[in-house]
Design a protein around this motif. Structure first.
Motif, mmCIF file in Angstrom:
data_model
loop_
_atom_site.group_PDB
_atom_site.id
_atom_site.type_symbol
_atom_site.label_atom_id
_atom_site.label_comp_id
_atom_site.label_asym_id
_atom_site.label_seq_id
_atom_site.Cartn_x
_atom_site.Cartn_y
_atom_site.Cartn_z
ATOM 1 N N LYS A 183 0.830 -1.200 0.000
ATOM 2 C CA LYS A 183 0.000 0.000 0.000
ATOM 3 C C LYS A 183 0.868 1.255 0.000
ATOM 4 N N THR A 184 0.442 2.256 -0.787
ATOM 5 C CA THR A 184 1.208 3.500 -0.926
ATOM 6 C C THR A 184 0.626 4.633 -0.095
ATOM 7 N N ASN A 185 -0.367 4.329 0.732
ATOM 8 C CA ASN A 185 -1.040 5.343 1.555
ATOM 9 C C ASN A 185 -1.696 6.431 0.701
ATOM 10 N N GLU A 186 -2.228 6.015 -0.439
ATOM 11 C CA GLU A 186 -2.903 6.945 -1.354
ATOM 12 C C GLU A 186 -4.289 6.409 -1.684
ATOM 13 N N ILE A 187 -5.257 7.282 -1.641
ATOM 14 C CA ILE A 187 -6.620 6.953 -2.054
ATOM 15 C C ILE A 187 -6.899 7.688 -3.365
ATOM 16 N N ILE A 188 -7.358 6.970 -4.379
ATOM 17 C CA ILE A 188 -7.700 7.627 -5.643
ATOM 18 C C ILE A 188 -9.187 7.418 -5.937
ATOM 19 N N GLY A 189 -9.741 8.392 -6.635
ATOM 20 C CA GLY A 189 -11.158 8.327 -6.960
ATOM 21 C C GLY A 189 -12.044 8.913 -5.880
ATOM 22 N N ARG A 190 -11.451 9.489 -4.846
ATOM 23 C CA ARG A 190 -12.240 10.110 -3.777
ATOM 24 C C ARG A 190 -12.376 11.609 -4.056
ATOM 25 N N PRO A 191 -13.600 12.106 -4.210
ATOM 26 C CA PRO A 191 -13.787 13.533 -4.484
ATOM 27 C C PRO A 191 -13.632 14.365 -3.214
ATOM 28 N N GLY A 192 -13.501 15.681 -3.394
ATOM 29 C CA GLY A 192 -13.438 16.563 -2.233
ATOM 30 C C GLY A 192 -14.691 16.482 -1.390
ATOM 31 N N SER A 193 -15.835 16.322 -2.060
ATOM 32 C CA SER A 193 -17.114 16.106 -1.391
ATOM 33 C C SER A 193 -17.777 14.883 -2.003
ATOM 34 N N PRO A 194 -18.249 13.936 -1.184
ATOM 35 C CA PRO A 194 -18.881 12.725 -1.736
ATOM 36 C C PRO A 194 -20.051 13.014 -2.665
ATOM 37 N N ASP A 195 -20.730 14.146 -2.467
ATOM 38 C CA ASP A 195 -21.883 14.480 -3.301
ATOM 39 C C ASP A 195 -21.512 14.644 -4.768
#
Length: 300
Positions: free
Chosen positions: A128-140
């Motif tokens: 794991k690289t401690n990176e999340i991708i595809g997560r927007p600033g706001s879930p909406d």
């Protein structure tokens, strides 16, 4: 025997070690009513066939090499018997509760035709690289009726969507004419015009980043805005959007193309005029061009 509830489609080419880990992550799901359809895009040996023979619930099909994932995915969709369709590439991994959690969402929210999430990144060794991708600033941003927010701005992470078969019946197949980059963006953009999309704001899959990722070849994405314009024109023709919405989204595609300018200035400018001959006088487009050329260090 009733048809499996979920058909899992796995395109693969000559990555047997990674494929084994992908298949194990499907096998270890907490939800078990599924079939796995592995479409081998012409691997020049029998290693994938031998591997798949050690798993249950797998239908293995080898096709002539097409050079990209669109044709294997389409073949898998044609073979699928499930009420829901899921995709996972041969280098990515599902977390154990992925299917169970997503099925619960769609069963409880019939107005949504597709559910997706963000991903946690791993390297070529599975670390794991401690990176999340595809997560927007706001879930909406990635939830609900997203058609007017999605085009030209973001897409779904390929290992995560679970789609109702009736949505796929409306949308059709992946575009096999496109270069082998961006075909997932084009497909899920089409989905956004026929279905509400449910976003789960937690990683349900591990996305493997390595030197052979197709998505890493950003030069091929220069063509993508023009293919998305074709999608946009189709939605206008089908009266799914108004002319005002058409031009708003067309300008989003121009901005998307502008951000590619450092990947090929001549080609990008040519494609901008193919998108919209008046792109340069549209709101903030010239300012964005200057910013990307002289201030922004990295693009796409």
């Amino acid at each position: 025997m009733s048809n499996p509830l979920v058909s899992v489609i796995v395109p693969t080419y000559n990555r047997t070690d990674y494929l084994k880990l992908t298949l194990e992550s499907i096998k270890n799901q907490t939800f078990q009513d599924f079939e796995i359809i592995v479409i081998d895009d012409g691997t020049p040996n029998d290693n994938n066939l031998i591997l798949c023979s050690t798993f249950e619930k797998i239908k293995y099909i080898k096709i002539e090499n097409s050079g990209g994932p669109a044709k294997p995915r389409n073949r898998g969709m044609k073979e699928a018997k499930g009420s829901y369709i899921a995709f996972v590439d041969d280098d990515d991994i599902w977390l154990p509760n992925k299917l169970e959690q997503q099925l619960a969402v769609l069963e409880q929210n019939p107005e949504f035709g597709l559910v997706h999430s963000c991903c946690e990144v791993i390297d070529e060794n599975g670390i794991k690289t401690n990176e999340i991708i595809g997560r927007p600033g706001s879930p909406d941003v990635k939830h609900g009726d997203v058609a007017m927010r999605m085009m030209g701005n973001w897409t779904l992470m390929m290992p995560t969507p679970l789609i109702r078969k009736k949505v796929i019946d409306q949308v059709g197949f992946f575009n096999e004419i496109m270069p082998p980059a961006g075909e997932d963006v084009e497909y899920f953009t089409r989905c956004s015009f026929v279905s509400k999309i449910f976003y789960i704001d937690e990683p349900l899959a591990l996305y493997r980043r390595h030197s052979n990722n197709i998505s890493g070849n950003s030069i091929k994405y220069l063509e993508l805005p023009l293919y998305l314009k074709n999608v946009l024109s189709e939605q206008l023709e089908r009266e799914r959007i108004t002319k005002k919405q058409y031009f708003l989204l067309l300008n989003s595609l121009c901005k998307m193309q502008i951000k590619m300018i450092k990947k090929g200035m001549g080609k990008t400018l040519k494609r901008l005029f193919l998108l919209d001959v008046f792109w340069v006088i549209k709101k903030n487009n010239f300012k964005l061009l200057i910013y990307v050329l002289f201030f922004k260090r990295t693009v796409l």
